[in-house]
Each structure stands twice: as C-alpha cells, then as structure tokens.
Design a protein around this motif. Structure first.
Motif, PDB file in Angstrom:
ATOM      1  N   ASP A   1      45.491  43.184  39.582  1.00  0.00           N
ATOM      2  CA  ASP A   1      46.862  43.697  39.600  1.00  0.00           C
ATOM      3  C   ASP A   1      47.136  44.605  38.409  1.00  0.00           C
ATOM      4  N   ALA A   2      46.578  44.262  37.264  1.00  0.00           N
ATOM      5  CA  ALA A   2      46.758  45.105  36.079  1.00  0.00           C
ATOM      6  C   ALA A   2      46.113  46.461  36.262  1.00  0.00           C
ATOM      7  N   PHE A   3      44.997  46.499  36.989  1.00  0.00           N
ATOM      8  CA  PHE A   3      44.278  47.762  37.144  1.00  0.00           C
ATOM      9  C   PHE A   3      44.885  48.663  38.209  1.00  0.00           C
ATOM     10  N   VAL A   4      45.208  48.111  39.379  1.00  0.00           N
ATOM     11  CA  VAL A   4      45.659  48.966  40.494  1.00  0.00           C
ATOM     12  C   VAL A   4      47.144  49.295  40.418  1.00  0.00           C
ATOM     13  N   GLY A   5      47.868  48.666  39.495  1.00  0.00           N
ATOM     14  CA  GLY A   5      49.271  48.996  39.308  1.00  0.00           C
ATOM     15  C   GLY A   5      50.248  48.075  40.017  1.00  0.00           C
ATOM     16  N   ASN A   6      49.769  46.955  40.557  1.00  0.00           N
ATOM     17  CA  ASN A   6      50.682  45.985  41.182  1.00  0.00           C
ATOM     18  C   ASN A   6      51.547  45.269  40.143  1.00  0.00           C
ATOM     19  N   TRP A   7      51.028  45.166  38.940  1.00  0.00           N
ATOM     20  CA  TRP A   7      51.720  44.467  37.851  1.00  0.00           C
ATOM     21  C   TRP A   7      52.739  45.394  37.186  1.00  0.00           C
TER      22      TRP A   7
ATOM     23  N   GLY B   1      46.227  49.366  33.577  1.00  0.00           N
ATOM     24  CA  GLY B   1      45.040  50.174  33.313  1.00  0.00           C
ATOM     25  C   GLY B   1      43.854  49.312  32.923  1.00  0.00           C
ATOM     26  N   PHE B   2      42.761  49.969  32.628  1.00  0.00           N
ATOM     27  CA  PHE B   2      41.524  49.253  32.331  1.00  0.00           C
ATOM     28  C   PHE B   2      41.647  48.401  31.065  1.00  0.00           C
ATOM     29  N   GLY B   3      42.362  48.889  30.066  1.00  0.00           N
ATOM     30  CA  GLY B   3      42.497  48.146  28.822  1.00  0.00           C
ATOM     31  C   GLY B   3      43.057  46.753  29.033  1.00  0.00           C
ATOM     32  N   THR B   4      44.047  46.647  29.902  1.00  0.00           N
ATOM     33  CA  THR B   4      44.667  45.349  30.131  1.00  0.00           C
ATOM     34  C   THR B   4      43.753  44.417  30.910  1.00  0.00           C
ATOM     35  N   THR B   5      42.814  44.945  31.699  1.00  0.00           N
ATOM     36  CA  THR B   5      41.851  44.046  32.364  1.00  0.00           C
ATOM     37  C   THR B   5      41.023  43.292  31.321  1.00  0.00           C
ATOM     38  N   MET B   6      40.701  43.950  30.221  1.00  0.00           N
ATOM     39  CA  MET B   6      39.962  43.273  29.150  1.00  0.00           C
ATOM     40  C   MET B   6      40.822  42.215  28.495  1.00  0.00           C
ATOM     41  N   ASN B   7      42.108  42.510  28.345  1.00  0.00           N
ATOM     42  CA  ASN B   7      43.026  41.552  27.735  1.00  0.00           C
ATOM     43  C   ASN B   7      43.164  40.308  28.614  1.00  0.00           C
ATOM     44  N   VAL B   8      43.265  40.511  29.928  1.00  0.00           N
ATOM     45  CA  VAL B   8      43.373  39.387  30.860  1.00  0.00           C
ATOM     46  C   VAL B   8      42.129  38.502  30.800  1.00  0.00           C
ATOM     47  N   LEU B   9      40.965  39.124  30.797  1.00  0.00           N
ATOM     48  CA  LEU B   9      39.711  38.375  30.908  1.00  0.00           C
ATOM     49  C   LEU B   9      39.227  37.781  29.587  1.00  0.00           C
ATOM     50  N   TYR B  10      39.521  38.450  28.469  1.00  0.00           N
ATOM     51  CA  TYR B  10      38.919  38.028  27.201  1.00  0.00           C
ATOM     52  C   TYR B  10      39.918  37.755  26.080  1.00  0.00           C
ATOM     53  N   GLY B  11      41.152  38.181  26.223  1.00  0.00           N
ATOM     54  CA  GLY B  11      42.158  37.916  25.205  1.00  0.00           C
ATOM     55  C   GLY B  11      41.744  38.402  23.826  1.00  0.00           C
ATOM     56  N   ASP B  12      41.930  37.528  22.822  1.00  0.00           N
ATOM     57  CA  ASP B  12      41.694  37.951  21.440  1.00  0.00           C
ATOM     58  C   ASP B  12      40.212  38.050  21.076  1.00  0.00           C
ATOM     59  N   LEU B  13      39.329  37.698  21.989  1.00  0.00           N
ATOM     60  CA  LEU B  13      37.902  37.906  21.721  1.00  0.00           C
ATOM     61  C   LEU B  13      37.564  39.396  21.689  1.00  0.00           C
TER      62      LEU B  13
ATOM     63  N   ALA C   1      32.835  35.811  39.810  1.00  0.00           N
ATOM     64  CA  ALA C   1      33.376  36.919  39.014  1.00  0.00           C
ATOM     65  C   ALA C   1      34.570  37.567  39.707  1.00  0.00           C
ATOM     66  N   MET C   2      34.478  37.739  41.013  1.00  0.00           N
ATOM     67  CA  MET C   2      35.587  38.341  41.760  1.00  0.00           C
ATOM     68  C   MET C   2      36.791  37.423  41.786  1.00  0.00           C
ATOM     69  N   SER C   3      36.554  36.111  41.832  1.00  0.00           N
ATOM     70  CA  SER C   3      37.662  35.165  41.760  1.00  0.00           C
ATOM     71  C   SER C   3      38.417  35.319  40.448  1.00  0.00           C
ATOM     72  N   MET C   4      37.673  35.454  39.354  1.00  0.00           N
ATOM     73  CA  MET C   4      38.319  35.668  38.055  1.00  0.00           C
ATOM     74  C   MET C   4      39.065  36.997  38.023  1.00  0.00           C
ATOM     75  N   TRP C   5      38.539  38.007  38.695  1.00  0.00           N
ATOM     76  CA  TRP C   5      39.135  39.345  38.699  1.00  0.00           C
ATOM     77  C   TRP C   5      40.474  39.368  39.426  1.00  0.00           C
ATOM     78  N   VAL C   6      40.590  38.644  40.536  1.00  0.00           N
ATOM     79  CA  VAL C   6      41.797  38.736  41.375  1.00  0.00           C
ATOM     80  C   VAL C   6      42.804  37.623  41.098  1.00  0.00           C
ATOM     81  N   THR C   7      42.481  36.692  40.215  1.00  0.00           N
ATOM     82  CA  THR C   7      43.349  35.532  39.977  1.00  0.00           C
ATOM     83  C   THR C   7      44.034  35.622  38.628  1.00  0.00           C
ATOM     84  N   SER C   8      45.334  35.407  38.619  1.00  0.00           N
ATOM     85  CA  SER C   8      46.068  35.330  37.352  1.00  0.00           C
ATOM     86  C   SER C   8      45.651  34.074  36.605  1.00  0.00           C
ATOM     87  N   PRO C   9      45.281  34.194  35.329  1.00  0.00           N
ATOM     88  CA  PRO C   9      44.836  33.011  34.587  1.00  0.00           C
ATOM     89  C   PRO C   9      45.954  32.034  34.266  1.00  0.00           C
TER      90      PRO C   9
END
Length: 320
Positions: free
Chosen positions: A233-239, A253-265, A216-224
C-alpha cells in the motif's frame, strides 16, 4: 519417524497450497474470463489470478517473464552460490498467484505494476545477495544467493510472545526466505496467514522456494500493525499519510517500504550502506526490466534516510 512425519506434513501442506493458488501453470495466452459481481467487473486468468478486479489488468507473467528473472538473478546458480538450484521463476509466479488478486503486481497500469515487481525483488535481491565490489558480473547480480542465514548469532526466540507464539523446543527462528523472516512471532504470524505450521517447523521456508516467496509476499502485502501501512500500500499509493506521517517525513514510495519492513534497522540514519544497498538493487532491476532508474523518484521518495522509523528493533535482552 518424527522427522519423516514432519517432512510429510510440510509436503502435504505446501502441495495443497500450490494446488489452491496455481491449479495450472501460468500461461500468457490464457484468455481472461470476465463477470460482474454486485455491479463490479471481476476477472480470472487461470493459474495466475482468480476473480478479482485486479485480474482485469495485465498479470505479472504478461510483463515479467523467465528471461527477465534470469537477467535479474544471473549469478544465483553459480557454483559458489549458497542456494544454487533452489530459486526459480516458476516458484515466484506460483507464489504470486496467491497475491495478484489482492493487487500485488496488478495495481495501476503496466508501469506501476512493473515498478512494484522491481521494488519487491529489490528487497529480495539485497537481502539474499552474496555480491561484493569486484564480484563477477558486479555486486548487484548476486541476488538469491542465499535462502537462509548462514551463521546465526542467536535462536531469535522472544519469550514476550510465549502465550501467542511460543517457541518450539529445538526450533531456531533465524533468517530464512526471500525477504528473511526472523523471530518466533513473525514465523507464527506468517504461518497463520499461509496456513502452514511455521512456528513448529521454521525450516520449511528453506526447503521450498514457493513457500519462501509466499512468506516474503505475505510480509509485503500485510500491515505489521495498526497505523502502519503494508509495503504494498505504501508503494502503489493506497496509503494516505496522516499529519504525523508527514511530520515524520514518511510519504508513499519505495523509501517507506523499507520503513515498514525494517524500521530503525535501516531508516532514519541518513544514507547508510544497508539502505543504499536496497535502493541500488531496486534501481538496477528497474534498468534491467526496461523501466529505468529515473522512474524511481527523488531522494526523499526513494529512500528513508530522513524518515522517523515506524518501529524499533528488538533489544538483545528480549531474545533467548
């Protein structure tokens, strides 16, 4: 014998991984070692954070301890939980030692660090919950109830990736882990990152909690993929969003973390239940950790309701 050898290889691989990332148990009293490398200060906290600029900040166990983990996931070992006895704080901290040197839970000041841990665990809790409206303790107290999908509808094998991540005969790539991993190509990519053979042995994820958190952490820190930030990066402001991102209403912000992980789902569909459930877990954990849900940000930062999705979900015809 094949099953026994497979189990032994998993055990050896995970044992080696744990030795590398956590040679001793994390201890908040462990002194911070400091040195200068190429003119930059880096630090080390044995067992939790090894020689990185991020290790000079507080580490996760400084502000997030066992009792808080128990508060967040208070019903995970209930007799009716499907993964009772599987998940624990030690597995979370041990796994985090691989990613704290990269900034996971160690970026910014203590406030941002606590928010990121709450954000990551908000995804975890929402994706592993068996809570419902009248559940004892409330629906948000049941995170980490599962460690795998209980009734898979398919094997999640996509033959498009047959040359890079070919499906192993008999293997099924249904959802497993803290942020459930699906599809052969995701098991293959995460397995490569962790140096564990998840493509041939996807079941390893449901057999070891440290490995489940690591995935899970690998998915969190890795650009897909190129052009898409990591959730971290989307959450802490590096992006830094491009003009196209801004037009697509994607912002840090938090909203974009959902977009990164789940997209249109999850994203671009308004305030749907699946998105709101993730948001609710994040806000609940912010409250329990003493940060407060008011720190989650306004609606357009907190959600992805109006964001254009980064990715589209695979079509059923792509699976076999």
């Amino acid at each position: 014998m094949a099953i026994k050898r497979g189990f032994m290889s998993m055990t050896m691989a995970i044992a080696a991984l744990v030795v590398i990332i956590a040679s001793v148990s994390a201890d908040p009293s462990t002194p911070t070692l400091v040195k200068t490398v190429k003119g930059k200060k880096v630090c080390k906290r044995d067992g939790e954070c090894e020689w990185s600029k991020y290790c000079c900040n507080q580490t996760i166990s400084d502000f997030f301890q066992t009792y808080q983990f128990e508060d967040l996931f208070s019903k995970r070992n209930s007799p009716v939980a499907h993964a009772a006895g599987f998940w624990d704080y030690k597995s979370f901290i041990t796994a985090s030692a691989a990613y704290q040197p990269k900034g996971f839970g160690t970026s910014g000041g203590k406030h941002m660090q606590m928010k990121e841990v709450a954000a990551f665990l908000g995804h975890v809790g929402s994706k592993t919950t068996c809570g419902y409206g009248v559940a004892t303790g409330g629906p948000l107290a049941w995170g980490l109830c599962y460690n795998k999908e209980m009734s898979p509808s398919q094997s999640y094998c996509d033959d498009y990736y047959k040359y890079t991540y070919p499906c192993t005969p008999g293997a099924e790539y249904y959802g497993r882990g803290a942020i459930p991993l699906y599809w052969n190509y995701n098991y293959g990519a995460v397995g490569e990152a962790l140096k564990v053979d998840l493509l041939n042995h996807p079941e390893y994820i449901e057999q070891n909690a440290t490995l489940a958190f690591l995935a899970a952490m690998s998915m969190w820190v890795t650009s897909p993929r190129k052009g898409v930030p990591s959730a971290h990066d989307a959450f802490v402001g590096n992006w830094k969003p491009t003009k196209n991102d801004t037009l697509a209403k994607r912002s840090p912000g938090f909203g974009t973390t959902m977009n990164v992980l789940y997209g249109d789902l999850t994203c671009g569909q308004g305030d749907i239940d699946s998105m709101n459930n993730i948001v609710s877990h994040y806000q609940y954990y912010l409250d329990l950790m003493g940060v407060g849900r008011e720190e989650a940000g306004p609606h357009d930062v907190l959600t992805c309701a109006e964001q254009v999705p980064f990715t589209s979900s695979p079509t059923p015809s792509a699976s076999s």
